[in-house]
Design a protein around this motif. Structure first.
Motif, PDB file in Angstrom:
ATOM      1  N   ASN A   1    -168.584  18.800-103.947  1.00 17.13           N
ATOM      2  CA  ASN A   1    -167.367  19.533-103.553  1.00 17.13           C
ATOM      3  C   ASN A   1    -167.586  20.215-102.191  1.00 17.13           C
ATOM      4  OD1 ASN A   1    -167.483  20.747-106.880  1.00 17.13           O
ATOM      5  ND2 ASN A   1    -166.114  19.111-106.208  1.00 17.13           N
ATOM      6  N   LEU A   2    -168.767  20.832-102.050  1.00 19.09           N
ATOM      7  CA  LEU A   2    -169.030  21.586-100.812  1.00 19.09           C
ATOM      8  C   LEU A   2    -169.108  20.645 -99.609  1.00 19.09           C
ATOM      9  CD1 LEU A   2    -171.630  24.117-102.259  1.00 19.09           C
ATOM     10  CD2 LEU A   2    -169.293  24.645-101.502  1.00 19.09           C
ATOM     11  N   ARG A   3    -169.683  19.473 -99.822  1.00 22.41           N
ATOM     12  CA  ARG A   3    -169.783  18.502 -98.720  1.00 22.41           C
ATOM     13  C   ARG A   3    -168.375  18.054 -98.303  1.00 22.41           C
ATOM     14  NH1 ARG A   3    -171.287  12.595 -98.855  1.00 22.41           N
ATOM     15  NH2 ARG A   3    -172.645  12.141 -97.083  1.00 22.41           N
ATOM     16  N   THR A   4    -167.519  17.817 -99.287  1.00 22.76           N
ATOM     17  CA  THR A   4    -166.135  17.425 -98.972  1.00 22.76           C
ATOM     18  C   THR A   4    -165.415  18.557 -98.249  1.00 22.76           C
ATOM     19  OG1 THR A   4    -166.060  15.953-100.872  1.00 22.76           O
ATOM     20  CG2 THR A   4    -163.953  16.669-100.006  1.00 22.76           C
ATOM     21  N   ALA A   5    -165.646  19.795 -98.709  1.00 22.83           N
ATOM     22  CA  ALA A   5    -165.002  20.940 -98.055  1.00 22.83           C
ATOM     23  C   ALA A   5    -165.444  21.050 -96.600  1.00 22.83           C
ATOM     24  CB  ALA A   5    -165.347  22.221 -98.815  1.00 22.83           C
ATOM     25  N   VAL A   6    -166.738  20.818 -96.358  1.00 23.73           N
ATOM     26  CA  VAL A   6    -167.262  20.879 -94.988  1.00 23.73           C
ATOM     27  C   VAL A   6    -166.553  19.844 -94.110  1.00 23.73           C
ATOM     28  CG1 VAL A   6    -169.332  20.322 -93.607  1.00 23.73           C
ATOM     29  CG2 VAL A   6    -169.515  21.881 -95.573  1.00 23.73           C
ATOM     30  N   VAL A   7    -166.413  18.633 -94.639  1.00 21.13           N
ATOM     31  CA  VAL A   7    -165.751  17.572 -93.859  1.00 21.13           C
ATOM     32  C   VAL A   7    -164.290  17.944 -93.606  1.00 21.13           C
ATOM     33  CG1 VAL A   7    -165.050  15.131 -93.841  1.00 21.13           C
ATOM     34  CG2 VAL A   7    -167.296  15.769 -94.761  1.00 21.13           C
TER      35      VAL A   7
ATOM     36  N   SER B   1    -161.730  20.553 -85.722  1.00 21.90           N
ATOM     37  CA  SER B   1    -162.050  19.762 -84.526  1.00 21.90           C
ATOM     38  C   SER B   1    -160.768  19.435 -83.754  1.00 21.90           C
ATOM     39  CB  SER B   1    -162.809  18.482 -84.891  1.00 21.90           C
ATOM     40  OG  SER B   1    -161.971  17.624 -85.623  1.00 21.90           O
ATOM     41  N   ARG B   2    -159.631  19.552 -84.404  1.00 19.18           N
ATOM     42  CA  ARG B   2    -158.344  19.385 -83.704  1.00 19.18           C
ATOM     43  C   ARG B   2    -157.732  20.735 -83.379  1.00 19.18           C
ATOM     44  NH1 ARG B   2    -157.690  15.964 -88.081  1.00 19.18           N
ATOM     45  NH2 ARG B   2    -156.578  17.666 -89.077  1.00 19.18           N
ATOM     46  N   ASP B   3    -158.465  21.811 -83.714  1.00 18.43           N
ATOM     47  CA  ASP B   3    -157.942  23.160 -83.523  1.00 18.43           C
ATOM     48  C   ASP B   3    -156.715  23.399 -84.402  1.00 18.43           C
ATOM     49  OD1 ASP B   3    -158.543  25.486 -82.373  1.00 18.43           O
ATOM     50  OD2 ASP B   3    -157.522  25.117 -80.457  1.00 18.43           O
ATOM     51  N   ASP B   4    -156.730  22.832 -85.577  1.00 27.54           N
ATOM     52  CA  ASP B   4    -155.588  22.918 -86.478  1.00 27.54           C
ATOM     53  C   ASP B   4    -155.847  23.893 -87.612  1.00 27.54           C
ATOM     54  OD1 ASP B   4    -153.937  21.229 -85.180  1.00 27.54           O
ATOM     55  OD2 ASP B   4    -154.165  19.550 -86.574  1.00 27.54           O
TER      56      ASP B   4
ATOM     57  N   THR C   1    -169.536  26.179 -87.009  1.00 30.02           N
ATOM     58  CA  THR C   1    -168.938  26.162 -85.668  1.00 30.02           C
ATOM     59  C   THR C   1    -169.634  25.145 -84.768  1.00 30.02           C
ATOM     60  OG1 THR C   1    -168.921  28.534 -86.077  1.00 30.02           O
ATOM     61  CG2 THR C   1    -168.006  27.793 -83.977  1.00 30.02           C
ATOM     62  N   MET C   2    -170.969  25.088 -84.899  1.00 32.04           N
ATOM     63  CA  MET C   2    -171.721  24.115 -84.081  1.00 32.04           C
ATOM     64  C   MET C   2    -171.322  22.675 -84.386  1.00 32.04           C
ATOM     65  SD  MET C   2    -175.678  25.168 -84.317  1.00 32.04           S
ATOM     66  CE  MET C   2    -176.328  23.576 -83.821  1.00 32.04           C
ATOM     67  N   LEU C   3    -170.953  22.450 -85.656  1.00 32.43           N
ATOM     68  CA  LEU C   3    -170.674  21.069 -86.076  1.00 32.43           C
ATOM     69  C   LEU C   3    -169.280  20.589 -85.667  1.00 32.43           C
ATOM     70  CD1 LEU C   3    -172.257  20.984 -89.677  1.00 32.43           C
ATOM     71  CD2 LEU C   3    -173.195  20.028 -87.561  1.00 32.43           C
ATOM     72  N   ILE C   4    -168.420  21.535 -85.263  1.00 33.12           N
ATOM     73  CA  ILE C   4    -167.020  21.145 -84.973  1.00 33.12           C
ATOM     74  C   ILE C   4    -166.967  19.996 -83.961  1.00 33.12           C
ATOM     75  CG2 ILE C   4    -164.854  21.921 -83.917  1.00 33.12           C
ATOM     76  CD1 ILE C   4    -165.306  24.655 -85.179  1.00 33.12           C
ATOM     77  N   ASP C   5    -167.707  20.127 -82.877  1.00 37.50           N
ATOM     78  CA  ASP C   5    -167.645  19.108 -81.826  1.00 37.50           C
ATOM     79  C   ASP C   5    -168.326  17.812 -82.228  1.00 37.50           C
ATOM     80  OD1 ASP C   5    -166.311  20.800 -80.220  1.00 37.50           O
ATOM     81  OD2 ASP C   5    -168.100  21.533 -79.168  1.00 37.50           O
TER      82      ASP C   5
ATOM     83  N   PHE D   1    -167.969  16.430 -85.239  1.00 37.10           N
ATOM     84  CA  PHE D   1    -167.251  15.753 -86.315  1.00 37.10           C
ATOM     85  C   PHE D   1    -166.772  14.376 -85.881  1.00 37.10           C
ATOM     86  CE2 PHE D   1    -163.221  14.496 -88.188  1.00 37.10           C
ATOM     87  CZ  PHE D   1    -163.635  14.347 -89.505  1.00 37.10           C
ATOM     88  N   ASP D   2    -167.140  13.376 -86.644  1.00 39.13           N
ATOM     89  CA  ASP D   2    -166.682  12.006 -86.381  1.00 39.13           C
ATOM     90  C   ASP D   2    -166.729  11.255 -87.710  1.00 39.13           C
ATOM     91  OD1 ASP D   2    -166.287   9.383 -85.724  1.00 39.13           O
ATOM     92  OD2 ASP D   2    -167.890   9.274 -84.213  1.00 39.13           O
ATOM     93  N   PRO D   3    -165.559  10.916 -88.269  1.00 42.45           N
ATOM     94  CA  PRO D   3    -165.563  10.269 -89.591  1.00 42.45           C
ATOM     95  C   PRO D   3    -166.354   8.969 -89.615  1.00 42.45           C
ATOM     96  CG  PRO D   3    -163.346  10.272 -88.624  1.00 42.45           C
ATOM     97  CD  PRO D   3    -164.202  11.106 -87.737  1.00 42.45           C
ATOM     98  N   ALA D   4    -166.484   8.325 -88.439  1.00 47.41           N
ATOM     99  CA  ALA D   4    -167.204   7.046 -88.388  1.00 47.41           C
ATOM    100  C   ALA D   4    -168.697   7.241 -88.648  1.00 47.41           C
ATOM    101  CB  ALA D   4    -166.984   6.386 -87.035  1.00 47.41           C
TER     102      ALA D   4
END
Ligand code: GLU
Length: 324
Positions: A36-42, A49-52, A300-304, A306-309
């Motif tokens: 669950n936590l891993r999914t929440a992180v994603v 990452s889109r500032d949304d 915060t460090m991971l935001i940039d 993020f890449d689903p691929a």
């Protein structure tokens, strides 16, 4: 036939945040586990990452299992990992009337029928059916779809209260997954309300995502086969279809779902073993290939990054990361 109600205009959070797009929607029936936590992180990284905007919604349809204590514990875990959210937290238990109105709407259009089958009966029906090549495996075979009014009346007289099912067209529906690309799957006569009157997850989730302005649904890939059903419901209720990102599950060494008693799988259990939340985040980041082994990271460090691929295709074997 067009839906008669504008389902989009109902929930609170969208009022506060016009740029909502992502969400995490746990069921507060226990502590969150690493999957669950891993999914929440994603989900959080995808939105930020889109500032949304990013919402948390409590899917507490199961009134017997859900509690405010679990809800609080889940929110504390999310905060400790560094996730934040926008607007109020909506609970599905406050929205039963809205789901029921949707069922009435579908019903008025001839799209709902009562189903008196028990789970056991459905299992037996599936096992004894000659398997039709185009049917979905495990799909409800439609037994009660064809019940004549006299049989229905007799069942009601016997005191059996029915679940309500959607009269689906048994066609496939398509959707787009950010990791898997275009996906397709069959739709069966999905339950809209259980025999005890509780609205179903599939119905509630499509209404709430639309009402809250969610445009991207990130969740575990155990729900991949539910998505075509939800796409059909969106169509029938006149709701937009979001894009999806189904995240592979976290499993044990045998590839089975994590059981909380066999090894530490919650943040609390990990802390009892001397882990910190930073350590867990480090492992989750690494497992998603957003960070390198041993690299200390923050959300915060991971935001940039993020890449689903980058997310590995297969399930994450938790035992490989757990150590002794
Ligand atoms: N509430 C569901 C769960 O905890 C997730 C549903 C969803 O994200 O659509 O498994």
């Amino acid at each position: 036939m067009a839906p008669t109600v504008a389902w989009h205009q109902t929930a609170g959070s969208a009022r506060h945040n016009t740029r909502v797009s992502g969400r995490f929607a746990p069921s507060p029936t226990g502590e969150l586990h690493v999957g669950n936590l891993r999914t929440a992180v994603v989900a959080w990284l995808a939105a930020r990452s889109r500032d949304d905007g990013f919402l948390v919604r409590m899917e507490d349809l199961d009134l017997a299992q859900s509690s405010l204590e679990w809800e609080r514990a889940q929110l504390v875990d999310l905060s400790e990992l560094g996730l934040d959210w926008d607007g109020e937290i909506i609970r599905q238990s406050d929205r039963f009337a809205i789901y029921r109105t949707a069922i009435e709407d579908l019903s008025a259009r001839g799209l709902v029928y009562p189903c008196y089958c028990s789970r056991r009966e459905i299992r037996q029906q599936i096992e004894s059916a000659v398997s039709a090549p185009h049917e979905m495996p495990g799909a409800y075979p439609g037994t009660c779809r064809r019940l004549d009014p006299e049989t229905q009346a007799r069942k009601r007289q016997q005191g059996r209260s029915p679940a309500l099912r959607l009269r689906s067209d048994h066609q496939a529906r398509e959707f787009f997954d950010l990791r898997l690309g275009r996906q397709q799957g069959g739709v069966d006569d999905v339950v809209l309300a259980r025999a005890d009157g509780v609205p179903s997850y599939n119905l509630a989730v499509v209404i709430d995502d639309a009402a809250q302005g969610v445009t991207e649904v990130v969740r575990g890939d155990d729900l991949l086969t539910s998505t075509p059903r939800q796409v059909l419901l969106q169509e029938l209720l006149g709701l937009p279809t979001p894009r999806y990102l189904h995240v592979p599950l976290v499993v044990d060494a045998e590839g089975k779902r994590l059981a909380k008693r066999e090894m530490p799988v919650t943040l609390r259990q990990l802390k009892e073993r001397g882990w910190s939340q930073q350590q867990l985040l480090q492992i989750l980041g690494q497992s998603l290939r957003f960070s390198s082994p041993g690299e200390s990271v923050s959300m915060t460090m991971l935001i940039d990054r993020f890449d689903p691929a980058l997310i590995p295709q297969g399930p994450m074997d938790w035992t490989q990361f757990l150590g002794d």
